[in-house]
Structures are given as C-alpha cells and as structure tokens.
Design an enzyme around this catalytic site. Structure first.
Site, PDB file in Angstrom:
ATOM      1  N   GLY A  54     -14.936 -35.023  13.014  1.00 29.00           N
ATOM      2  CA  GLY A  54     -15.473 -34.062  12.049  1.00 29.00           C
ATOM      3  C   GLY A  54     -16.971 -33.913  12.136  1.00 29.00           C
ATOM      4  O   GLY A  54     -17.591 -34.305  13.126  1.00 29.00           O
ATOM      5  N   GLY A  59     -20.849 -28.501  20.130  1.00 28.81           N
ATOM      6  CA  GLY A  59     -20.250 -29.363  21.156  1.00 28.81           C
ATOM      7  C   GLY A  59     -18.740 -29.454  20.957  1.00 28.81           C
ATOM      8  O   GLY A  59     -17.950 -29.269  21.893  1.00 28.81           O
ATOM      9  N   HIS A  60     -18.317 -29.739  19.711  1.00 29.16           N
ATOM     10  CA  HIS A  60     -16.876 -29.795  19.416  1.00 29.16           C
ATOM     11  C   HIS A  60     -16.227 -28.428  19.675  1.00 29.16           C
ATOM     12  O   HIS A  60     -15.137 -28.340  20.228  1.00 29.16           O
ATOM     13  CB  HIS A  60     -16.649 -30.149  17.941  1.00 29.16           C
ATOM     14  CG  HIS A  60     -17.164 -31.495  17.530  1.00 29.16           C
ATOM     15  ND1 HIS A  60     -18.249 -31.647  16.701  1.00 29.16           N
ATOM     16  CD2 HIS A  60     -16.746 -32.750  17.835  1.00 29.16           C
ATOM     17  CE1 HIS A  60     -18.466 -32.946  16.487  1.00 29.16           C
ATOM     18  NE2 HIS A  60     -17.578 -33.631  17.173  1.00 29.16           N
TER      19      HIS A  60
HETATM   20  P1  AMP Z   1     -16.813 -37.107  17.883  1.00 30.03           P
HETATM   21  O1  AMP Z   1     -16.474 -36.226  16.734  1.00 30.03           O
HETATM   22  O2  AMP Z   1     -18.244 -37.505  17.958  1.00 30.03           O
HETATM   23  O3  AMP Z   1     -15.856 -38.278  18.029  1.00 30.03           O
HETATM   24  O4  AMP Z   1     -16.590 -36.228  19.182  1.00 30.03           O
HETATM   25  C1  AMP Z   1     -15.362 -35.597  19.441  1.00 30.03           C
HETATM   26  C2  AMP Z   1     -15.388 -35.044  20.830  1.00 30.03           C
HETATM   27  O5  AMP Z   1     -16.459 -34.109  20.961  1.00 30.03           O
HETATM   28  C3  AMP Z   1     -15.616 -36.127  21.902  1.00 30.03           C
HETATM   29  O6  AMP Z   1     -14.798 -35.852  23.011  1.00 30.03           O
HETATM   30  C4  AMP Z   1     -17.077 -35.945  22.237  1.00 30.03           C
HETATM   31  O7  AMP Z   1     -17.417 -36.377  23.533  1.00 30.03           O
HETATM   32  C5  AMP Z   1     -17.221 -34.445  22.100  1.00 30.03           C
HETATM   33  N1  AMP Z   1     -18.635 -34.087  21.887  1.00 30.03           N
HETATM   34  C6  AMP Z   1     -19.489 -34.599  20.975  1.00 30.03           C
HETATM   35  N2  AMP Z   1     -20.715 -34.073  21.127  1.00 30.03           N
HETATM   36  C7  AMP Z   1     -20.637 -33.225  22.177  1.00 30.03           C
HETATM   37  C8  AMP Z   1     -21.579 -32.381  22.847  1.00 30.03           C
HETATM   38  N3  AMP Z   1     -22.852 -32.319  22.477  1.00 30.03           N
HETATM   39  N4  AMP Z   1     -21.139 -31.644  23.887  1.00 30.03           N
HETATM   40  C9  AMP Z   1     -19.846 -31.713  24.289  1.00 30.03           C
HETATM   41  N5  AMP Z   1     -18.917 -32.476  23.702  1.00 30.03           N
HETATM   42  C10 AMP Z   1     -19.304 -33.228  22.666  1.00 30.03           C
END
Ligand code: AMP
Length: 307
Positions: A54, A59-60
């Site tokens: 969340g 990026g997400h």
């Molecule tokens: P998180 O919510 O931080 O667990 O991230 C969920 C997914 O989004 C994971 O696969 C992360 O690697 C990806 N993610 C987070 N930040 C970025 C970003 N800046 N660019 C690309 N993917 C991202």
C-alpha cells in the site's frame, strides 16, 4: 478487456475497438477471493498479480500497467506484512491510506484488490514461520542488515501466491534482492503453481530519487538531501572503471555521508542474478550497485546497473 468488431456499410468495412472496464472488486477474505478467481479462470481469463504494502505511488502503478498489458485480469494485494519488519517502529510508522490506494487502483484499471487482515494471512503463530531456505543470497545486503526480513517476505509471498494462483506476478527492480529471492521461491519451491515472475524497472521522481512509500515520511530538508543517493549512484556508474572496488565504495560513502541528513548503511556491488560480491570489475558479468541509506529515521534503498 478490449473488444474488436467490424462494421460493414455501403462498400466500406471499418474496424472498431471498445474498451470494457470491469468494476473493481475488493476482497478481505481469501476464500471469497479464491472462489472469484476460480470463476475467472474457468472463463479462460489469465491472471496478473501485483503484491504491495500500500501507500501506492507511480512505481506500484507501473507494475499494474505491466500486468494490464499481458493479462485479462489484474489482481493487486495491499497488506503491510508484519513478519518482514525487523524494526517495530518501522512497522508502526509505515504509511497507510487504504481509501486513497483503492481510488488509485480503480483509476488505473485494476480489476480485483485483496486487502486481508493479519489474521487472514497468519491464522496462528506457526503460520508466521518460513519454511524456505535461500542460502547465501539472503546473507548479504538486506538479509544481513534486516535479520528475518526475507523469511517474512518469502512466507507472505508464498501465502499470497497460493491464494491468488496467478499466471504472472510483477515485482520491482527497486527491491532487486527481493526479486531474485521471489524468482527462486516461484521456480524452486512453488513450481507446481507455474507462476511467471516478471521484473519491472525502477520508477524515479523527476530529480532521480527512487519512488518509495517511505518517501512521504521525509521532512522537506531530508527529501532534498535524499536526491544525493541516486545522484551518487549515477556518478559511480559513469566513473566506476577509474577506481578500484574499495576506492569506489569509499568515494560513494564519503559523498553521501558528507550530507548531515544521510548515513550509508551499506554499499555493495553484486552480480545479477547470483548476488556474488564483486571484487574487481569483470566485464562479463552484470554488476549492480546496491545501497541502503538512513535518512534520519527513514531507511531508503536504491540500486543501479553499472553495465
Ligand atoms: P512495496 O509496497 O514497497 O512492498 O512494493 C511493492 C512492489 O512495488 C515491489 O515489487 C516493489 O519492488 C515495487 N516498487 C516499489 N517501489 C518501486 C519503484 N520506485 N519502481 C518500481 N517498482 C517499485
């Protein structure tokens, strides 16, 4: 879903496309989600899955976009997984905004969202223990500085994979070591689920800072300082062959630590996909520079490919 149809009029044939968007569905219970996914699969739909914690950002959403291109149905999960936090304050302060996340996912054509409670994923204490072993890839970098972190990641992703059973799953290069681990998890331990794991590029702010849910926790001054992390990695990419491995590690650390708001936790050069430590600049292996930096109480990670 996109439907194409032909219209014949007079002597002309024209091709038309219409986009049909499903209404986004939100599930808190794993069994209800499974029933729905079984129905969709029985109708021949392919499932793309994007697990998240969340506090969504671009990026997400880039992962959702990638999933959208290749699958009939896009499923996202939002679950702040307590077992992957080695620091209780980090878990307590982790940003959460479910309403905003759901609106963003709906706007970005996500079809299904899974928002389980902790007890839905971990019904008892035993379920919090990981049964997987990854050897040396979890002994470096994040694994070394966040004890237990990857046990938590492997356990939750395996539980989510078993519930969603997607055809494709999407992860960010931002968490490079996590991606390598999940690739092994899917290929070695969960091969019967036959999930293709895809890696998506790091999405950055216009000034270069890697997008992260934790960025909202930075003060304006810390946010300004944080740009030095990616700037220094890009400088290192352009200059790495002029210095030895150790000289470059020191140069990066000195440049970043020169800002009082920043403290390098580690800088490592490793190979993709084996995460072998690089001791000299070999041209025949893909080298990734990985860094973790403490910005006040907020811990940020980033990485760049050198070649
Ligand atoms: P998180 O919510 O931080 O667990 O991230 C969920 C997914 O989004 C994971 O696969 C992360 O690697 C990806 N993610 C987070 N930040 C970025 C970003 N800046 N660019 C690309 N993917 C991202």
């Amino acid at each position: 879903m996109c439907i194409a149809f032909l219209i014949y009029s007079d002597n002309f044939v024209t091709l038309h496309f219409i986009m049909i968007h499903r209404k986004m569905e939100v599930f808190e219970k794993a069994d209800l989600l499974r029933t729905q996914i079984d129905k969709l699969k029985a109708d021949g739909m392919s499932i793309g899955f994007v697990p998240t914690m969340g506090a969504l950002h671009q990026g997400h959403l880039s992962l959702i976009e990638n999933a959208r291109k290749k699958n009939d149905i896009v499923v996202a999960s939002i679950f702040v997984n307590p077992t992957q936090f080695n620091n209780p304050n980090d878990l307590k302060n982790y940003p959460r905004d479910l309403d905003k996340d759901l609106k963003l996912l709906e706007k970005n054509n996500c079809d299904v969202v899974f928002t389980p409670s902790v007890s839905e994923i971990y019904p008892d204490e035993n379920s919090k223990k990981s049964e997987y072993h990854f050897g040396k890839i979890v002994e470096v970098m994040e694994g070394k500085f966040r004890p237990g972190h990857f046990d938590g990641v492997a356990n939750v992703v395996s539980r989510l994979f078993k519930i969603v059973q997607p055809d494709n799953a999407y992860f960010g290069q931002k968490d490079f070591q996590q991606y390598i681990l999940i690739k092994i998890l899917a290929g070695k331990y969960l091969s019967d689920l036959n999930i293709q794991v895809h890696r998506c590029p790091i999405i950055r702010e216009p000034d270069g800072l890697a997008m992260s849910s934790r960025n909202v926790l930075l003060s304006p001054q810390q946010r300004k300082s944080a740009v030095l992390i990616s700037q220094t990695l890009f400088w290192a990419k352009d200059n790495y062959q002029k210095l030895s491995v150790n000289e470059l590690k020191k140069a990066i650390t000195d440049k970043i630590n020169a800002d009082n708001n920043l403290k390098v936790e580690y800088i490592e050069f490793v190979t993709d996909p084996d995460l072998d430590e690089v001791n000299e600049w070999a041209k025949d292996r893909k080298i990734v520079a990985c860094i973790a930096v403490q910005v006040g109480k907020v811990r940020l990670i980033d990485n760049v490919y050198f070649n």
